[in-house]
Design a protein around this motif. Structure first.
Motif, PDB file in Angstrom:
ATOM      1  N   ALA A 174      15.044  30.421 -25.494  1.00 36.76           N
ATOM      2  CA  ALA A 174      14.762  29.960 -24.135  1.00 36.76           C
ATOM      3  C   ALA A 174      13.565  30.680 -23.557  1.00 36.76           C
ATOM      4  N   ARG A 175      12.924  30.022 -22.621  1.00 32.60           N
ATOM      5  CA  ARG A 175      11.824  30.634 -21.863  1.00 32.60           C
ATOM      6  C   ARG A 175      12.127  30.466 -20.397  1.00 32.60           C
ATOM      7  N   ARG A 176      12.064  31.564 -19.670  1.00 32.65           N
ATOM      8  CA  ARG A 176      12.265  31.521 -18.232  1.00 32.65           C
ATOM      9  C   ARG A 176      10.966  31.941 -17.566  1.00 32.65           C
ATOM     10  N   SER A 177      10.328  31.034 -16.851  1.00 38.51           N
ATOM     11  CA  SER A 177       9.084  31.355 -16.152  1.00 38.51           C
ATOM     12  C   SER A 177       9.078  30.688 -14.790  1.00 38.51           C
ATOM     13  N   PRO A 178      10.050  31.040 -13.935  1.00 37.50           N
ATOM     14  CA  PRO A 178      10.112  30.389 -12.620  1.00 37.50           C
ATOM     15  C   PRO A 178       8.880  30.637 -11.775  1.00 37.50           C
ATOM     16  N   GLN A 179       8.165  31.759 -12.017  1.00 35.24           N
ATOM     17  CA  GLN A 179       6.942  32.006 -11.238  1.00 35.24           C
ATOM     18  C   GLN A 179       5.872  30.966 -11.548  1.00 35.24           C
ATOM     19  N   ASN A 180       5.966  30.338 -12.721  1.00 41.20           N
ATOM     20  CA  ASN A 180       5.062  29.247 -13.080  1.00 41.20           C
ATOM     21  C   ASN A 180       5.749  27.888 -12.952  1.00 41.20           C
ATOM     22  N   PHE A 181       6.923  27.877 -12.323  1.00 41.10           N
ATOM     23  CA  PHE A 181       7.661  26.641 -12.058  1.00 41.10           C
ATOM     24  C   PHE A 181       8.005  25.874 -13.333  1.00 41.10           C
ATOM     25  N   CYS A 182       8.362  26.592 -14.383  1.00 40.44           N
ATOM     26  CA  CYS A 182       8.781  25.894 -15.594  1.00 40.44           C
ATOM     27  C   CYS A 182       9.763  26.748 -16.391  1.00 40.44           C
ATOM     28  N   ASN A 183      10.738  26.083 -16.991  1.00 41.06           N
ATOM     29  CA  ASN A 183      11.718  26.707 -17.872  1.00 41.06           C
ATOM     30  C   ASN A 183      11.939  25.776 -19.053  1.00 41.06           C
ATOM     31  N   GLY A 184      12.399  26.340 -20.150  1.00 38.94           N
ATOM     32  CA  GLY A 184      12.658  25.501 -21.306  1.00 38.94           C
ATOM     33  C   GLY A 184      13.659  26.124 -22.250  1.00 38.94           C
ATOM     34  N   GLY A 210      15.082  21.039 -24.126  1.00 39.73           N
ATOM     35  CA  GLY A 210      14.981  20.766 -22.695  1.00 39.73           C
ATOM     36  C   GLY A 210      13.824  21.530 -22.092  1.00 39.73           C
ATOM     37  N   ALA A 211      13.092  20.879 -21.210  1.00 40.66           N
ATOM     38  CA  ALA A 211      12.017  21.548 -20.478  1.00 40.66           C
ATOM     39  C   ALA A 211      12.007  21.020 -19.053  1.00 40.66           C
ATOM     40  N   HIS A 212      11.747  21.910 -18.107  1.00 43.30           N
ATOM     41  CA  HIS A 212      11.764  21.526 -16.695  1.00 43.30           C
ATOM     42  C   HIS A 212      10.539  22.101 -16.012  1.00 43.30           C
ATOM     43  N   TYR A 213       9.726  21.213 -15.422  1.00 48.16           N
ATOM     44  CA  TYR A 213       8.547  21.617 -14.657  1.00 48.16           C
ATOM     45  C   TYR A 213       8.768  21.139 -13.228  1.00 48.16           C
ATOM     46  N   ALA A 268      -3.059   8.977 -18.347  1.00 51.82           N
ATOM     47  CA  ALA A 268      -2.701   8.413 -17.048  1.00 51.82           C
ATOM     48  C   ALA A 268      -1.236   8.644 -16.719  1.00 51.82           C
ATOM     49  N   THR A 269      -0.403   8.826 -17.762  1.00 53.97           N
ATOM     50  CA  THR A 269       1.031   8.996 -17.537  1.00 53.97           C
ATOM     51  C   THR A 269       1.315  10.180 -16.635  1.00 53.97           C
ATOM     52  N   PHE A 270       0.566  11.272 -16.837  1.00 51.77           N
ATOM     53  CA  PHE A 270       0.808  12.477 -16.070  1.00 51.77           C
ATOM     54  C   PHE A 270      -0.343  12.813 -15.122  1.00 51.77           C
ATOM     55  N   LYS A 271      -1.173  11.848 -14.813  1.00 51.97           N
ATOM     56  CA  LYS A 271      -2.370  12.161 -14.037  1.00 51.97           C
ATOM     57  C   LYS A 271      -2.032  12.729 -12.654  1.00 51.97           C
ATOM     58  N   ASP A 272      -0.871  12.310 -12.097  1.00 56.76           N
ATOM     59  CA  ASP A 272      -0.497  12.833 -10.786  1.00 56.76           C
ATOM     60  C   ASP A 272       0.301  14.124 -10.880  1.00 56.76           C
ATOM     61  N   LEU A 273       0.580  14.566 -12.109  1.00 54.82           N
ATOM     62  CA  LEU A 273       1.424  15.741 -12.284  1.00 54.82           C
ATOM     63  C   LEU A 273       0.655  16.942 -12.804  1.00 54.82           C
ATOM     64  N   ARG A 274      -0.617  16.762 -13.114  1.00 60.45           N
ATOM     65  CA  ARG A 274      -1.386  17.830 -13.748  1.00 60.45           C
ATOM     66  C   ARG A 274      -2.059  18.711 -12.695  1.00 60.45           C
ATOM     67  N   ARG A 275      -1.207  19.324 -11.872  1.00 59.43           N
ATOM     68  CA  ARG A 275      -1.730  20.266 -10.888  1.00 59.43           C
ATOM     69  C   ARG A 275      -1.963  21.611 -11.543  1.00 59.43           C
ATOM     70  N   LYS A 276      -2.715  22.447 -10.883  1.00 59.91           N
ATOM     71  CA  LYS A 276      -2.938  23.779 -11.410  1.00 59.91           C
ATOM     72  C   LYS A 276      -1.720  24.657 -11.160  1.00 59.91           C
ATOM     73  N   LEU A 277      -1.389  25.484 -12.143  1.00 60.64           N
ATOM     74  CA  LEU A 277      -0.278  26.399 -11.985  1.00 60.64           C
ATOM     75  C   LEU A 277      -0.609  27.442 -10.928  1.00 60.64           C
ATOM     76  N   PRO A 278       0.372  27.879 -10.148  1.00 54.47           N
ATOM     77  CA  PRO A 278       0.104  28.787  -9.030  1.00 54.47           C
ATOM     78  C   PRO A 278      -0.348  30.174  -9.462  1.00 54.47           C
TER      79      PRO A 278
END
Length: 306
Positions: A174-184, A210-213, A268-278
């Motif tokens: 598992a990977r926990r990276s809530p500071q980057n808003f993603c876990n898997g 499983g992966a969650h962004y 185009a599938t993720f064009k609205d989701l490709r924001r920069k990580l904080p």
């Protein structure tokens, strides 16, 4: 709203508990504590929350193959039905110890040596231990911070050749990276049936990824695949090498299929989701995170974290 509750009607404590259990049980990998905090606040009733948590946490921990550090720091134990002696006690076959688990706090409270009747016979242990050694090598290469274990699932009292028995291989990373808003998470379970009559080992596997962004949104990957194979029943050491090679082949093959699927997705599938990580201020690496980083590169992207 649960069945039987009309619009504007006050929910009963039972209905509230059922809803709370659903939310807790369906929390993404590694995020049940975040969900629990919100559920508790929304309920505003500690008694209902505690009843829901007592029901949901054990099942969540087993379903997600949560790993916990042993109190003596001798390793980690995986919370899985295959090691469950009762609802709070779990066998660690590698160290021949039994850990008492607090499911809600997700930590081990105490440790004791396993009783003889809780362990497989010397004959079965030869196969289990040989497989555990080869598995540990593989997981160390593929998932440097992954956790693995081998359990006896049937025939643990067999004293020698002449009868069938079963082993189960568990891999959890598992990977926990809530500071980057993603876990898997990566979970694979391989059931092995050693058939003395046919001198074959039947192998069945289930791989779950499983992966969650969730930066300003909620994007999840939840996928699984079933595998089947077999190999000749040999000595413990030779059987272990053959079985792990088969597991390595199927997991690598599934990795390749994930890579191909996500690399071929239209931009185009993720064009609205490709924001920069904080934190990193770089585009979210979909092709890496959803494929490579969930397997061999968990060390860099999922299992180890940044």
């Amino acid at each position: 709203m649960s069945e039987g509750a009309g619009a504007g009607e006050e929910l009963s404590d039972r209905q509230k508990r059922e809803i709370a259990v659903w939310f807790l049980s369906n929390a993404p990998a590694g995020e049940i504590n975040y969900v629990a905090k919100d559920v508790r606040a929304l309920l505003g009733d500690d008694a209902v929350y505690e009843a829901a948590a007592a029901e949901a946490f054990p099942e969540y921990n087993k379903a997600h193959l949560v790993s916990l550090e042993l109190p003596d720091r001798s390793g980690d134990i995986i919370i899985t039905p295959y090691g469950e002696l009762d609802k709070n006690n779990y066998l660690d076959p590698r160290t021949a110890q039994v850990a008492t688990v607090d499911h809600i706090k997700q930590h081990c409270t105490k440790l004791r040596p396993a009783a003889d009747e809780e362990l497989p016979s010397a004959y079965i242990e030869e196969y289990r231990n040989a497989l555990d050694i080869e598995l540990s090598k593989y997981v160390g290469e593929a998932y440097p911070k992954g956790i693995c274990a081998v359990y006896c699932s049937s025939g643990k009292d067999i004293e020698g050749p002449g009868a069938d028995f079963g082993l189960v291989v568990i891999i959890s990373a598992a990977r926990r990276s809530p500071q980057n808003f993603c876990n898997g998470s990566w979970r694979s379970i391989w059931t092995l049936e050693f058939n003395d009559g046919s001198q074959f080992v039947e192998i069945k596997g289930k791989i779950q990824v499983g992966a969650h962004y969730f930066e300003e949104g909620n994007v999840q990957l939840d996928t699984n695949i079933d595998c089947k194979d077999s190999t000749i029943l040999q000595s413990p050491e030779d059987s272990a090498v053959s079985i792990i090679n088969i597991i390595r082949h199927h997991e690598s093959e599934y990795l390749s299929s994930l890579e191909e699927s996500y690399l071929n997705l239209s931009d185009a599938t993720f064009k609205d989701l490709r924001r920069k990580l904080p934190v990193t201020r770089t585009l979210f690496p979909w092709h890496n995170t959803l494929a490579l980083s969930l397997t061999r590169d968990l060390a860099k992207e999922l299992a180890i974290g940044k």
